[in-house]
Design a protein around this motif. Structure first.
Motif, mmCIF file in Angstrom:
data_model
loop_
_atom_site.group_PDB
_atom_site.id
_atom_site.type_symbol
_atom_site.label_atom_id
_atom_site.label_comp_id
_atom_site.label_asym_id
_atom_site.label_seq_id
_atom_site.Cartn_x
_atom_site.Cartn_y
_atom_site.Cartn_z
ATOM 1 N N PHE A 197 30.147 -21.839 -18.069
ATOM 2 C CA PHE A 197 31.195 -22.438 -17.086
ATOM 3 C C PHE A 197 30.688 -22.202 -15.628
ATOM 4 C CE2 PHE A 197 35.312 -22.132 -14.969
ATOM 5 C CZ PHE A 197 35.999 -23.492 -15.302
ATOM 6 N N ASP A 198 30.697 -21.017 -15.301
ATOM 7 C CA ASP A 198 30.518 -20.844 -13.923
ATOM 8 C C ASP A 198 29.169 -21.631 -13.204
ATOM 9 O OD1 ASP A 198 32.585 -19.016 -13.492
ATOM 10 O OD2 ASP A 198 31.323 -17.292 -13.695
ATOM 11 N N ALA A 199 28.039 -21.796 -14.139
ATOM 12 C CA ALA A 199 27.083 -22.522 -13.796
ATOM 13 C C ALA A 199 27.088 -24.072 -13.620
ATOM 14 C CB ALA A 199 25.718 -22.022 -14.637
ATOM 15 N N LYS A 211 34.190 -26.880 -8.702
ATOM 16 C CA LYS A 211 35.467 -26.338 -8.359
ATOM 17 C C LYS A 211 36.206 -25.605 -9.438
ATOM 18 C CE LYS A 211 36.207 -29.819 -4.617
ATOM 19 N NZ LYS A 211 37.238 -30.830 -4.224
ATOM 20 N N ARG A 212 36.617 -24.429 -8.965
ATOM 21 C CA ARG A 212 37.555 -23.678 -10.116
ATOM 22 C C ARG A 212 39.102 -23.891 -9.900
ATOM 23 N NH1 ARG A 212 35.870 -19.577 -12.652
ATOM 24 N NH2 ARG A 212 33.940 -19.266 -11.502
ATOM 25 N N LEU A 213 39.642 -23.822 -10.858
ATOM 26 C CA LEU A 213 41.124 -23.957 -10.756
ATOM 27 C C LEU A 213 41.727 -22.960 -11.459
ATOM 28 C CD1 LEU A 213 41.296 -27.781 -12.015
ATOM 29 C CD2 LEU A 213 41.208 -26.856 -9.591
ATOM 30 N N PRO A 214 41.967 -21.694 -10.884
ATOM 31 C CA PRO A 214 42.319 -20.418 -11.182
ATOM 32 C C PRO A 214 43.866 -20.317 -11.627
ATOM 33 C CG PRO A 214 42.087 -20.435 -8.747
ATOM 34 C CD PRO A 214 41.583 -21.694 -9.075
ATOM 35 N N SER A 227 40.846 -11.978 -22.810
ATOM 36 C CA SER A 227 40.076 -13.206 -22.664
ATOM 37 C C SER A 227 39.642 -13.647 -21.313
ATOM 38 C CB SER A 227 41.152 -14.320 -23.182
ATOM 39 O OG SER A 227 40.562 -15.496 -23.432
ATOM 40 N N ARG A 228 38.789 -14.643 -21.222
ATOM 41 C CA ARG A 228 38.135 -14.856 -20.038
ATOM 42 C C ARG A 228 38.248 -16.537 -19.781
ATOM 43 N NH1 ARG A 228 32.827 -12.957 -18.991
ATOM 44 N NH2 ARG A 228 32.279 -13.523 -21.318
ATOM 45 N N GLN A 229 39.599 -17.048 -20.308
ATOM 46 C CA GLN A 229 39.732 -18.289 -20.116
ATOM 47 C C GLN A 229 39.853 -18.827 -18.522
ATOM 48 O OE1 GLN A 229 43.643 -18.325 -21.884
ATOM 49 N NE2 GLN A 229 42.963 -17.195 -23.595
ATOM 50 N N ASP A 230 39.458 -20.277 -18.376
ATOM 51 C CA ASP A 230 39.288 -20.586 -16.992
ATOM 52 C C ASP A 230 39.338 -22.106 -17.125
ATOM 53 O OD1 ASP A 230 39.091 -20.641 -14.265
ATOM 54 O OD2 ASP A 230 37.406 -19.017 -14.418
ATOM 55 N N ALA A 231 39.424 -22.884 -15.975
ATOM 56 C CA ALA A 231 39.459 -24.235 -15.876
ATOM 57 C C ALA A 231 38.603 -24.628 -14.373
ATOM 58 C CB ALA A 231 40.612 -24.779 -15.851
#
Length: 163
Positions: A90-92, A96-99, A119-123
């Motif tokens: 996901f990071d790669a 833009k991250r939506l923390p 858990s390492r959930q993200d958007a």
């Protein structure tokens, strides 16, 4: 269904499900949830890939760039196990991250699953696509997503906010 309807992709990340050794329950649960809460026409595309940074990153690029998905829900690979590399993939690929999404999802999960803190959930956003990572267990994914009605396309990621 019209080709103009928003495209929502459900990406299941699982070594066993991708090899056919395990019946995927996360993808069908996510699609069932989508069809229950979305009140406007959408197209849903489901894919299964093995765990791993490269396989997940390639799938995300394909779904966002080639398929033109408006929303990509990724289920699985967000835990602390060695093969859980969805967050790294996901990071790669995001621009833009939506923390706030990850924070809210972990908080919602804690009410149902005591290990949700791991858990390492993200958007985040890639181009015009919103990507949201969810837990692999169907009950946890649905607990995180909630049952709010969604109107895709009303506030699209790639839309000009000055209109």
């Amino acid at each position: 269904m019209s080709a103009d309807a928003p495209l929502i992709a459900v990406l299941v990340v699982s070594d066993r499900a991708s090899r056919g050794e395990y019946e995927d329950r996360g993808g069908p649960a996510a699609e069932e949830w989508l069809r229950r809460v979305i009140v406007s026409p959408v197209r849903v595309l489901r894919r299964i890939v093995p765990d791993g940074r490269e396989s997940v990153a390639a799938a995300l690029r394909g779904l966002c760039d080639a398929e033109g998905a408006d929303l990509v829900l990724v289920t699985g690979g967000t835990g602390p196990a060695p093969r859980d590399e969805t967050p790294e993939a996901f990071d790669a690929v995001i621009d833009k991250r939506l923390p706030g999404f990850g924070e809210a999802m972990r908080l919602a999960s804690l009410a149902e699953v005591p290990t949700a803190i791991l858990s390492r959930q993200d958007a985040g956003i890639r181009g015009r696509s919103l990507i949201v990572t969810l837990p692999g267990k169907p009950a946890a994914a649905v607990a995180v997503a909630g049952d709010n009605e969604v109107f895709p396309g009303d506030e699209g990621v790639g839309r000009d906010h000055d209109r």
